[in-house]
Design an enzyme around this catalytic site. Sequence first.
Site, PDB file in Angstrom:
ATOM      1  N   ARG A  79     104.041 -34.921  -7.252  1.00  0.00           N
ATOM      2  CA  ARG A  79     105.318 -34.298  -7.556  1.00  0.00           C
ATOM      3  C   ARG A  79     106.436 -35.305  -7.284  1.00  0.00           C
ATOM      4  O   ARG A  79     106.333 -36.093  -6.348  1.00  0.00           O
ATOM      5  CB  ARG A  79     105.528 -33.029  -6.723  1.00  0.00           C
ATOM      6  CG  ARG A  79     104.547 -31.904  -7.085  1.00  0.00           C
ATOM      7  CD  ARG A  79     104.894 -30.619  -6.354  1.00  0.00           C
ATOM      8  NE  ARG A  79     103.906 -29.582  -6.626  1.00  0.00           N
ATOM      9  CZ  ARG A  79     103.962 -28.725  -7.642  1.00  0.00           C
ATOM     10  NH1 ARG A  79     104.992 -28.809  -8.490  1.00  0.00           N
ATOM     11  NH2 ARG A  79     103.030 -27.817  -7.824  1.00  0.00           N
ATOM     12  N   HIS A 115     104.128 -23.184 -13.783  1.00  0.00           N
ATOM     13  CA  HIS A 115     105.195 -22.390 -14.379  1.00  0.00           C
ATOM     14  C   HIS A 115     105.198 -22.542 -15.902  1.00  0.00           C
ATOM     15  O   HIS A 115     105.303 -21.553 -16.629  1.00  0.00           O
ATOM     16  CB  HIS A 115     106.556 -22.807 -13.816  1.00  0.00           C
ATOM     17  CG  HIS A 115     106.885 -22.197 -12.490  1.00  0.00           C
ATOM     18  ND1 HIS A 115     106.135 -22.446 -11.365  1.00  0.00           N
ATOM     19  CD2 HIS A 115     107.886 -21.349 -12.098  1.00  0.00           C
ATOM     20  CE1 HIS A 115     106.665 -21.791 -10.329  1.00  0.00           C
ATOM     21  NE2 HIS A 115     107.718 -21.118 -10.757  1.00  0.00           N
ATOM     22  N   ARG A 168     112.162 -27.120 -14.446  1.00  0.00           N
ATOM     23  CA  ARG A 168     111.176 -27.630 -13.491  1.00  0.00           C
ATOM     24  C   ARG A 168     111.354 -29.124 -13.247  1.00  0.00           C
ATOM     25  O   ARG A 168     111.096 -29.623 -12.146  1.00  0.00           O
ATOM     26  CB  ARG A 168     109.754 -27.343 -13.994  1.00  0.00           C
ATOM     27  CG  ARG A 168     109.448 -25.877 -14.219  1.00  0.00           C
ATOM     28  CD  ARG A 168     109.656 -25.045 -12.981  1.00  0.00           C
ATOM     29  NE  ARG A 168     108.611 -25.288 -11.993  1.00  0.00           N
ATOM     30  CZ  ARG A 168     108.646 -24.818 -10.756  1.00  0.00           C
ATOM     31  NH1 ARG A 168     109.678 -24.106 -10.345  1.00  0.00           N
ATOM     32  NH2 ARG A 168     107.658 -25.062  -9.922  1.00  0.00           N
ATOM     33  N   HIS A 174     108.488 -31.342 -10.870  1.00  0.00           N
ATOM     34  CA  HIS A 174     107.526 -31.803 -11.875  1.00  0.00           C
ATOM     35  C   HIS A 174     108.078 -32.998 -12.645  1.00  0.00           C
ATOM     36  O   HIS A 174     109.299 -33.117 -12.827  1.00  0.00           O
ATOM     37  CB  HIS A 174     107.204 -30.695 -12.885  1.00  0.00           C
ATOM     38  CG  HIS A 174     106.283 -29.642 -12.370  1.00  0.00           C
ATOM     39  ND1 HIS A 174     104.975 -29.904 -11.999  1.00  0.00           N
ATOM     40  CD2 HIS A 174     106.469 -28.314 -12.155  1.00  0.00           C
ATOM     41  CE1 HIS A 174     104.404 -28.781 -11.584  1.00  0.00           C
ATOM     42  NE2 HIS A 174     105.290 -27.812 -11.659  1.00  0.00           N
TER      43      HIS A 174
END
Length: 306
Positions: A79, A115, A168, A174
């Site tokens: 991440r 997501h 995101r 991300h």
Amino acid sequence: MDLLHSNGVLIIQHLQRDYRAYQDFLNFMSHVGDPRNIFSIYFPLWFQLNQVVGTKMIWVAVIGDWFNLMFKWILFGHRPYWWVQETMIYPNQSSPCLEQFPITCETGPGSPSGHAMGSSCVWYLMVTAALSYTVRWKDKSAVTLHRLTWSFLWSIFWIIQISVCISRVFIATHFPHQVILGVFAGILVAEAFEHTRAIQTASFRMYMKTNLFLFVFALGFYLVLKLLDIDLLWSVPKAKKWCANPDWINIDTTPFAGLVRNLGALFGLGLGINSEMFVTSCKERSYASDCSCLGSVLCPLVNEDN
């Protein structure tokens, strides 16, 4: 991968610098893409409208999230908020500064985005379900209306997916390639269930077997790699180390937490729709029986959440 990640960091910096005015909207879209909305919002609504679509929605959500877990364990995706702190590609410790938010510090691996995958699979299902009502129209004006509806709904679909993906990336949870992978993986899962009719007549035994297989396979995969000295929970210490605020770390984002939650939802659905209470209450499609019908399915889900 370093080149892909470093270019992703540049995109995150661009979004955080030049689209600061849209922060509230992007944070909202990140909540819109939360896979938990499938169980708390989309499923109850669609089950009332169409039991077939509602049932399919739970299966798509659970199987899709299970595949997402497997991909995350296999791909070992970093991440952004911790990668910039640990990578060695920036000289003289001049790592970029990425702003973090209360929803940034997820603890699982990053690829593909859960997501993006959850949002794309459930919205793909909802759009195709809505269009199935218009595809039967035969007269010329109705065909034109169907085409307009098709264009409108798919435009809405892509607007939502792009917004979720940007959100995101904006919050630095991300990289861009992770959300893109998540969107198309979700579409593939949803499309696969468009051709899976057996779930509509599945018995409670079938639900139990599916639950058992998904859990045993995931647990077995974890234990086998653990014996090979591969820690599939490697991302949790990184999240705890590099999250700007320890209060932002949510245990619900760990891989096994999501797995247990989803399997509980699938078990609840199987128990609900195969129960005598459900069958009896759904014989008459009155308003009262609709509420009872929905309640008999939701009770196991609510108990599972508590």
